[in-house]
Design a protein around this motif. Structure first.
Motif, PDB file in Angstrom:
ATOM      1  N   PHE A  10       0.821  -1.209   0.000  1.00 52.95           N
ATOM      2  CA  PHE A  10       0.000   0.000   0.000  1.00 52.95           C
ATOM      3  C   PHE A  10       0.861   1.268   0.000  1.00 52.95           C
ATOM      4  O   PHE A  10       0.519   2.257  -0.641  1.00 52.95           O
ATOM      5  CB  PHE A  10      -0.955   0.005   1.201  1.00 52.95           C
ATOM      6  CG  PHE A  10      -2.199  -0.794   0.961  1.00 52.95           C
ATOM      7  CD1 PHE A  10      -3.292  -0.232   0.334  1.00 52.95           C
ATOM      8  CD2 PHE A  10      -2.282  -2.123   1.359  1.00 52.95           C
ATOM      9  CE1 PHE A  10      -4.441  -0.963   0.100  1.00 52.95           C
ATOM     10  CE2 PHE A  10      -3.428  -2.869   1.137  1.00 52.95           C
ATOM     11  CZ  PHE A  10      -4.515  -2.296   0.508  1.00 52.95           C
ATOM     12  N   GLY A  11       1.984   1.222   0.699  1.00 52.17           N
ATOM     13  CA  GLY A  11       2.843   2.408   0.756  1.00 52.17           C
ATOM     14  C   GLY A  11       3.619   2.664  -0.516  1.00 52.17           C
ATOM     15  O   GLY A  11       4.218   3.730  -0.669  1.00 52.17           O
ATOM     16  N   GLU A  12       3.596   1.714  -1.447  1.00 48.73           N
ATOM     17  CA  GLU A  12       4.340   1.859  -2.699  1.00 48.73           C
ATOM     18  C   GLU A  12       3.440   2.163  -3.892  1.00 48.73           C
ATOM     19  O   GLU A  12       3.925   2.237  -5.026  1.00 48.73           O
ATOM     20  CB  GLU A  12       5.113   0.564  -2.985  1.00 48.73           C
ATOM     21  CG  GLU A  12       6.058   0.149  -1.876  1.00 48.73           C
ATOM     22  CD  GLU A  12       6.557  -1.271  -2.053  1.00 48.73           C
ATOM     23  OE1 GLU A  12       7.769  -1.427  -2.277  1.00 48.73           O
ATOM     24  OE2 GLU A  12       5.734  -2.212  -1.992  1.00 48.73           O
ATOM     25  N   TRP A  33      -8.793  -1.247   3.975  1.00 49.83           N
ATOM     26  CA  TRP A  33      -7.380  -1.550   3.808  1.00 49.83           C
ATOM     27  C   TRP A  33      -6.682  -0.347   3.163  1.00 49.83           C
ATOM     28  O   TRP A  33      -7.203   0.277   2.243  1.00 49.83           O
ATOM     29  CB  TRP A  33      -7.206  -2.782   2.921  1.00 49.83           C
ATOM     30  CG  TRP A  33      -7.977  -3.998   3.340  1.00 49.83           C
ATOM     31  CD1 TRP A  33      -8.971  -4.620   2.648  1.00 49.83           C
ATOM     32  CD2 TRP A  33      -7.802  -4.761   4.545  1.00 49.83           C
ATOM     33  NE1 TRP A  33      -9.436  -5.710   3.331  1.00 49.83           N
ATOM     34  CE2 TRP A  33      -8.731  -5.833   4.508  1.00 49.83           C
ATOM     35  CE3 TRP A  33      -6.960  -4.644   5.644  1.00 49.83           C
ATOM     36  CZ2 TRP A  33      -8.847  -6.779   5.515  1.00 49.83           C
ATOM     37  CZ3 TRP A  33      -7.070  -5.590   6.661  1.00 49.83           C
ATOM     38  CH2 TRP A  33      -7.996  -6.636   6.596  1.00 49.83           C
ATOM     39  N   GLY A  34      -5.509  -0.030   3.679  1.00 48.09           N
ATOM     40  CA  GLY A  34      -4.762   1.125   3.224  1.00 48.09           C
ATOM     41  C   GLY A  34      -4.754   2.251   4.224  1.00 48.09           C
ATOM     42  O   GLY A  34      -3.932   3.164   4.134  1.00 48.09           O
ATOM     43  N   GLU A  87      -0.602  -2.891   6.305  1.00 51.47           N
ATOM     44  CA  GLU A  87       0.480  -3.872   6.240  1.00 51.47           C
ATOM     45  C   GLU A  87       0.058  -5.153   5.539  1.00 51.47           C
ATOM     46  O   GLU A  87       0.894  -5.986   5.200  1.00 51.47           O
ATOM     47  CB  GLU A  87       0.976  -4.200   7.657  1.00 51.47           C
ATOM     48  CG  GLU A  87       1.578  -3.007   8.395  1.00 51.47           C
ATOM     49  CD  GLU A  87       2.793  -2.434   7.669  1.00 51.47           C
ATOM     50  OE1 GLU A  87       3.564  -3.239   7.102  1.00 51.47           O
ATOM     51  OE2 GLU A  87       2.953  -1.208   7.662  1.00 51.47           O
ATOM     52  N   ILE A  88      -1.211  -5.318   5.299  1.00 49.43           N
ATOM     53  CA  ILE A  88      -1.711  -6.518   4.647  1.00 49.43           C
ATOM     54  C   ILE A  88      -1.235  -6.557   3.197  1.00 49.43           C
ATOM     55  O   ILE A  88      -1.170  -5.507   2.528  1.00 49.43           O
ATOM     56  CB  ILE A  88      -3.258  -6.549   4.713  1.00 49.43           C
ATOM     57  CG1 ILE A  88      -3.803  -7.881   4.175  1.00 49.43           C
ATOM     58  CG2 ILE A  88      -3.870  -5.379   3.959  1.00 49.43           C
ATOM     59  CD1 ILE A  88      -5.312  -8.043   4.360  1.00 49.43           C
ATOM     60  N   PRO A  89      -0.876  -7.716   2.660  1.00 50.22           N
ATOM     61  CA  PRO A  89      -0.518  -7.803   1.242  1.00 50.22           C
ATOM     62  C   PRO A  89      -1.674  -7.326   0.356  1.00 50.22           C
ATOM     63  O   PRO A  89      -2.849  -7.586   0.656  1.00 50.22           O
ATOM     64  CB  PRO A  89      -0.235  -9.293   1.032  1.00 50.22           C
ATOM     65  CG  PRO A  89       0.141  -9.795   2.393  1.00 50.22           C
ATOM     66  CD  PRO A  89      -0.692  -9.001   3.356  1.00 50.22           C
TER      67      PRO A  89
END
Length: 373
Positions: free
Chosen positions: A125-127, A147-148, A154-156
């Motif tokens: 998410f950070g990328e 998510w995010g 941190e979840i894939p």
């Protein structure tokens, strides 16, 4: 997302160019109808409209993650056009034989997840190139997660998208850190409320739930068709409520005419993509919040001048009306009055209409029709 400036922006004088509004794109759920998102993204590209964050639900999470992760439009469209029903829906035959109704799902979630791994970029998410969020429902509490967001980033990516797409009983829930997650569309198919927490100037939202016709499920032979129809009815109601509460002047609502298609019908992918593009071009070039932002380039096949869609026209057939009052009850913008023997249209041109279609869906005699949509 770009941050709000510390100092107030100067007033724009006539003739000056306005700054580009901070924009959130919301891609709603709807099974294969979500292929319309590809056409909508194509229209945004054609019109030169950019966005600063993407919020996706279910199929909208899949398309949104591909875009936010850096996939090119040509690559996304090629991947989507190549999707077949078998890519996602392979029956859990062995589990059904061994467990019967105790099997966790009808189809193999593993097969679906493997397909997602091939479609999605291998980034966290950070990328992401563009901030991205998608929702899921935690089965233990019935609450939503996005998510995010902090604490859930941190979840894939593939697990997040899988959970957002995991329809009840169709795929197994995602288990992550001791909890189980399923399709976010169960409670929020068009997550406008979350989009507003990102504090945008403009929201472009796609709703795939509007249906032109309603069919009786084949309940005598297939119980699943009745269950899916019940799920769709609940979806209609939750979307109505979301639109009632959240649609305002900064929300541009795109509603492709794909609601007549079954959510698992993959036979008309090309037509659905084109329907999304056509609806997006018409809406974005006519809506007051976006028409001044569109590129001045002439778009082939789009009539000009475009009919403004500032309002929805309300039509009521007195020969069919029975005066039940349901139209007044469900219309939150007071478009109808049911104080006499028959209902009356109060706003022939309803500028406040939230486009939730509640009046049409709830009219028991089909006396109501909406226009300029």
């Amino acid at each position: 997302m770009t941050e709000a400036p510390d100092e107030p922006l100067p007033l724009r004088l006539p003739g000056q160019n306005a700054r580009r509004p901070r924009t959130v794109l919301v891609l709603g759920g709807g099974g294969m109808r979500g292929m319309a998102h590809v056409g909508i993204l194509r229209a945004l590209q054609t019109l030169g409209l950019r966005f600063d964050a993407i919020v996706g639900t279910s199929i909208g999470a899949l398309i949104g993650a591909m875009v936010a992760g850096g996939r090119e439009m040509e690559e996304i469209e090629a991947s989507i056009r190549d999707i077949q029903k078998g890519d996602y829906f392979r029956l859990n035959t062995l589990k059904f034989l061994l467990k019967g109704i105790r099997a966790p799902s009808m189809y193999q979630g593993k097969t679906f997840r493997e397909r997602l791994e091939r479609l999605l970029p291998d980034v966290g998410f950070g990328e992401m190139k563009i901030p991205f969020y998608c929702n899921a429902v935690r089965l233990e509490t019935g609450g939503s997660v996005f998510w995010g967001t902090p604490g859930f980033d941190e979840i894939p990516l593939v697990d997040a998208v899988y959970s957002s797409c995991a329809l009840p009983a169709v795929f197994e829930p995602l288990e992550w850190q001791g909890h189980h997650y399923m399709d976010g569309g169960i409670v929020d198919t068009v997550p406008l409320r979350f989009a507003k927490t990102l504090d945008p100037d403009l929201i472009i939202a796609v709703d795939l739930t509007v249906k032109a016709v309603y069919k009786t499920p084949n309940y005598k032979e297939r119980v699943l068709s009745t269950l899916f129809r019940a799920f769709e009815i609940l979806e209609d109601i939750t979307v109505e409520q979301a639109l009632h509460m959240q649609v305002d002047r900064r929300v541009v609502l795109i509603q492709p005419k794909v609601g007549h298609l079954h959510r698992f019908d993959f036979s008309q992918v090309a037509e659905v993509i084109e329907a999304g593009e056509r609806e997006a071009l018409q809406t974005l070039t006519s809506h007051p919040a976006t028409r001044e932002l569109c590129t001045s380039q002439v778009v082939e096949g789009l009539s000009c001048p475009v009919t403004p869609r500032d309002y929805v026209s309300l039509h009521l057939d007195p020969a069919r009306c029975i005066g039940c009052g349901l139209c007044e009850m469900v219309c939150v913008t007071d478009g109808y009055w049911a104080g006499g023997p028959l209902a009356t249209v109060r706003k022939a041109h309803n500028y406040e209409c939230t486009r939730d279609h509640a009046c049409v869906r709830n009219c028991p005699t089909q006396a109501i029709r909406l226009g300029n949509l």
